[in-house]
Design a protein around this motif. Structure first.
Motif, short mmCIF file in Angstrom:
data_model
loop_
_atom_site.label_atom_id
_atom_site.label_comp_id
_atom_site.label_asym_id
_atom_site.label_seq_id
_atom_site.Cartn_x
_atom_site.Cartn_y
_atom_site.Cartn_z
N UNK A 1 10.49 10.73 3.63
CA UNK A 1 9.03 10.60 3.56
C UNK A 1 8.64 9.13 3.47
N UNK A 2 7.47 8.85 4.02
CA UNK A 2 6.96 7.47 3.96
C UNK A 2 6.49 7.16 2.54
N UNK A 3 6.98 6.06 1.98
CA UNK A 3 6.63 5.66 0.63
C UNK A 3 5.47 4.68 0.64
N UNK A 4 5.53 3.68 1.53
CA UNK A 4 4.46 2.69 1.57
C UNK A 4 4.76 1.61 2.59
N UNK B 1 17.55 6.25 2.80
CA UNK B 1 16.57 5.17 2.84
C UNK B 1 16.51 4.58 4.24
N UNK B 2 15.29 4.33 4.70
CA UNK B 2 15.10 3.67 5.99
C UNK B 2 13.95 2.68 5.87
N UNK B 3 14.27 1.40 6.22
CA UNK B 3 13.28 0.33 6.19
C UNK B 3 12.98 -0.06 7.63
N UNK B 4 11.72 0.02 8.02
CA UNK B 4 11.31 -0.26 9.40
C UNK B 4 10.47 -1.54 9.40
N UNK B 5 11.01 -2.69 9.91
CA UNK B 5 10.23 -3.93 9.95
C UNK B 5 9.43 -4.03 11.26
N UNK C 1 7.96 -1.02 6.48
CA UNK C 1 7.61 0.35 6.09
C UNK C 1 8.84 1.03 5.50
N UNK C 2 8.65 1.61 4.29
CA UNK C 2 9.77 2.24 3.60
C UNK C 2 9.67 3.75 3.72
N UNK C 3 10.76 4.37 4.15
CA UNK C 3 10.89 5.82 4.20
C UNK C 3 12.13 6.21 3.40
N UNK C 4 12.01 7.29 2.61
CA UNK C 4 13.17 7.73 1.83
C UNK C 4 12.97 9.17 1.37
N UNK C 5 14.07 9.78 0.98
CA UNK C 5 14.03 11.10 0.36
C UNK C 5 13.79 10.91 -1.13
N UNK D 1 0.86 -1.19 0.00
CA UNK D 1 0.00 0.00 0.00
C UNK D 1 0.89 1.23 0.00
N UNK D 2 0.75 2.05 -1.04
CA UNK D 2 1.55 3.27 -1.14
C UNK D 2 0.79 4.47 -0.62
N UNK D 3 1.53 5.52 -0.31
CA UNK D 3 0.89 6.74 0.17
C UNK D 3 0.23 7.44 -1.02
N UNK D 4 -0.86 8.11 -0.77
CA UNK D 4 -1.59 8.81 -1.83
C UNK D 4 -1.31 10.31 -1.84
N UNK D 5 -0.73 10.82 -0.81
CA UNK D 5 -0.42 12.25 -0.77
C UNK D 5 0.85 12.53 -1.59
N UNK D 6 0.99 13.77 -2.00
CA UNK D 6 2.17 14.15 -2.76
C UNK D 6 3.41 14.24 -1.89
N UNK D 7 4.54 13.83 -2.43
CA UNK D 7 5.81 13.86 -1.70
C UNK D 7 6.72 14.87 -2.38
N UNK D 8 7.11 15.88 -1.65
CA UNK D 8 7.90 16.97 -2.23
C UNK D 8 9.39 16.64 -2.20
N UNK D 9 10.06 17.01 -3.30
CA UNK D 9 11.51 16.82 -3.34
C UNK D 9 12.21 17.82 -2.42
N UNK D 10 11.48 18.82 -1.98
CA UNK D 10 12.07 19.83 -1.10
C UNK D 10 12.02 19.44 0.37
N UNK D 11 11.36 18.31 0.69
CA UNK D 11 11.29 17.88 2.09
C UNK D 11 12.68 17.48 2.59
N UNK D 12 13.00 17.94 3.79
CA UNK D 12 14.30 17.61 4.38
C UNK D 12 14.28 16.19 4.94
N UNK D 13 13.21 15.82 5.60
CA UNK D 13 13.11 14.50 6.23
C UNK D 13 12.71 13.46 5.19
#
Length: 611
Positions: A164-167, A195-199, A214-218, A150-162
């Protein structure tokens, strides 16, 4: 006392033999047995002894490696007793067979569960005290359900410093624990700076294991086209299998770095009067403000799809236009310019003027053109037909009349303008009419007479009688026909009358006579269709009649010569006297006498004897 001493002696002897190594007892077992959950597992214990397989004590125990770590007895067997121990999780699901002829004892666990993943111990003891044991680990496997993503439906900005959750990927009800690996465009993703993978691991009440990741990445601009998915690896007896999730995309928000501004419509070249749509677009999709307008004028903020509409443009609307875009996060602004050309075609103009006058025998050039931003073509028309193509028309005496000059722009369909040219030739008037000039009309009625006169300059028309009495003059409206005049008058018919239509200008005059005959009402006939120009028809009819009479005379002569015409009753037959000349005779009969006279060809009267 003797028996007891004997038993003690035997026991001592057995111990002595064991010490000397005279007896040998061995147990062989597999290191592990792997089975699917829900089936039966067979664990075999093979033992050998120099004294044979009889008289052995066999015990089955299990060792909980993951729990308390203590051993618990499942089963006991000696030459006289076979017993399944009560109170264990396996009590109702085990059975033991053997020993067989080869010294094999088989422990069968029915309907294996994942909780049955234990170490099983087989202990074999000889009656004299020799003991041997073997161990087997039972491995239980259960394939998990199909993984989900399941992926996120909101927009992910390239300007975000942290990051972002991908899915989130999840796989449920597997054993042992399944492993999840994230992929981006076929490349595995591992924990790194970006990249950060949280099991997360969950043990279900059934003992099965569910895993989520859960995948988080810039994100970067390139990720707008990336495909993300998960790979799940799980274990089955003797191998590792793999499943993949569906592919997902993410909505990456990135500012525009390049703008495009173009004329959306019309798709052809622009002309005055068109409605023009200017469309602006950027290569980004992050929230931004757009404005479009003339470079040196006011800018109009436009909403998506960022179109500026210009209604009924004129040449003054041409020039440079600019589209500007400002990113709502970084406030960086970029712009794009284009040139808008509005083509024009001014009204057509004829030189030396829209009216020209020629003297008798004179020629004159007339030029027609229109100012335009594009190449033009000029075409002249007269009476609806094309007569010349080009800017300059040569007008002569024979070509006088009304012309239409049309100037078109071939590059733009429908872009045209036109004007008229009136060419007059100076000369006396000439009268024409489509009406009969000799008319019969019942006495007491009235007749309308019409005539038209062409000529230049202006022609005036008067109506008069044969004796010069003026009946009426044409009005100004009747004379405004362009190089001529038309007029009509109504005459009361009381008696025969002659009416004249008189036309005159500075160069001369002309007249047309109408003869009206008054007739009594009872004998009145429709007016005779006699025209001024009808004398030629009468002459033609007379000529035809003469020709017909000549043909008839020739036929009669031929019949006479061949003797096929007989005389009338009471008349002598006509004969040919050989002594006379070849005379042609004709019978002439008067209305006042019965005397018939034959005349010769030369007109002399023949004697009665020759008649």
């Amino acid at each position: 006392m003797a028996v007891r001493n004997t038993g003690s002696l035997l026991l001592g002897l057995a111990l002595l033999l064991r010490t000397w190594g005279a007896w040998a007892l061995e147990v062989n077992m597999e290191d592990r047995v792997e089975v699917h959950a829900g089936v039966s597992a067979n664990i075999t214990c093979m033992f050998t002894s120099d004294e044979g397989i009889g008289g052995m004590i066999i015990r089955w125990l299990y060792f909980d490696l993951k729990g308390s770590g203590e051993k618990k007895e499942l089963y006991y067997q000696d030459p006289t007793v076979r017993e399944v121990r009560q109170g264990t999780p396996l009590t109702d699901r085990i059975s033991v067979s053997g020993p067989g002829e080869r010294g094999d004892v088989v422990l069968t666990i029915h309907n294996v569960r994942v909780q049955d993943e234990l170490e099983f111990i087989c202990v074999v003891k000889h009656l004299v005290g020799e003991v041997a044991e073997g161990r087997t680990q039972l491995r239980v496997f259960d394939a998990p359900d199909r993984p989900t993503i399941e992926g996120v439906t909101t927009g992910l900005s390239v300007n975000d410093i942290d990051k972002a959750k991908i899915g989130v990927c999840e796989v449920k009800n597997g054993y042992p624990r399944p492993n999840i690996t994230w992929y981006r465009n076929e490349m595995p993703l591992r924990n790194s700076d970006d990249v950060e993978v949280i099991p997360r691991v969950t043990v279900e009440s059934s003992g099965l294991i569910s895993v989520s990741s859960e995948l988080h990445m810039k994100v970067a601009m390139e990720d707008k086209d990336s495909k993300f998915y998960c790979e799940v690896n799980y274990f089955v007896p003797g191998m590792v299998r793999m499943m993949e999730t569906d592919r997902i995309s993410i909505n990456v928000l990135y500012p525009s770095t390049v703008l495009t501004l173009w004329v959306e419509s019309p798709t052809r070249k622009i002309k005055e009067g068109d409605t023009v749509r200017l469309h602006c677009a950027g290569n980004g999709n992050s929230p931004a403000s757009f404005s479009v307008g003339p470079v040196n004028g006011s800018q109009t903020e436009v909403e998506k799809p960022y179109v500026l509409v210009l209604e009924k443009v004129t040449r003054g609307d041409g020039g440079q236009y600019q589209c500007s875009s400002m990113d709502m996060e970084t406030y960086e602004e970029i712009s794009k310019k284009i040139t808008v050309d509005v083509n024009y075609l001014d009204p057509a103009v004829v030189m030396p003027g829209d009216t020209i006058v020629l003297a008798q025998g004179e020629e004159m050039k007339a030029t027609c053109n229109a100012l335009s931003s594009l190449p033009t073509v000029t075409t002249w028309f007269k009476d609806g037909e094309e007569v010349f193509q080009g800017h300059t028309l040569m007008v002569t005496l024979d070509s006088a009349g009304t012309y239409l000059c049309k100037v078109t722009v071939p590059e733009i369909e429908g872009m045209e303008t036109s004007t008229t040219l009136q060419a007059y030739v100076k000369g006396p008037p000439r009268i024409t009419t489509e009406q009969d000039t000799e008319i019969e009309e019942s006495a007491g009625n009235s007749v309308e007479l019409r005539c038209a006169a062409s000529g230049f300059p202006s022609v005036s028309i008067t109506w008069s009688t044969a004796d010069g009495q003026v009946i009426r003059e044409a009005t100004k409206t009747e004379m405004e026909t362009g190089g001529g005049a038309e007029s009509a008058v109504r005459i009361q018919v009381d008696s025969d009358i002659t009416v004249l239509c008189n036309a005159s200008n500075a160069y001369g005059s002309d007249a047309l006579t109408f003869s009206i005959k008054a007739i009594k009402a009872e004998s009145a006939f429709p007016p005779k269709k006699i025209k001024k120009e009808g004398s030629g028809v009468v002459i033609a009819v007379i000529i035809i009649c003469i020709l017909l009479l000549a043909v008839l005379g020739s036929v009669l002569y031929f019949l006479y010569k061949t003797g096929k015409i007989c005389g009338r009753s009471g008349k002598q037959d006509l004969t040919k006297d050989p002594s006379t000349k070849d005379d042609i005779v004709v019978e002439m009969k008067s209305d006042n006498t019965e005397e018939a006279v034959l005349l010769g060809v030369n007109g002399e009267k023949l004697p009665p004897g020759d008649q």
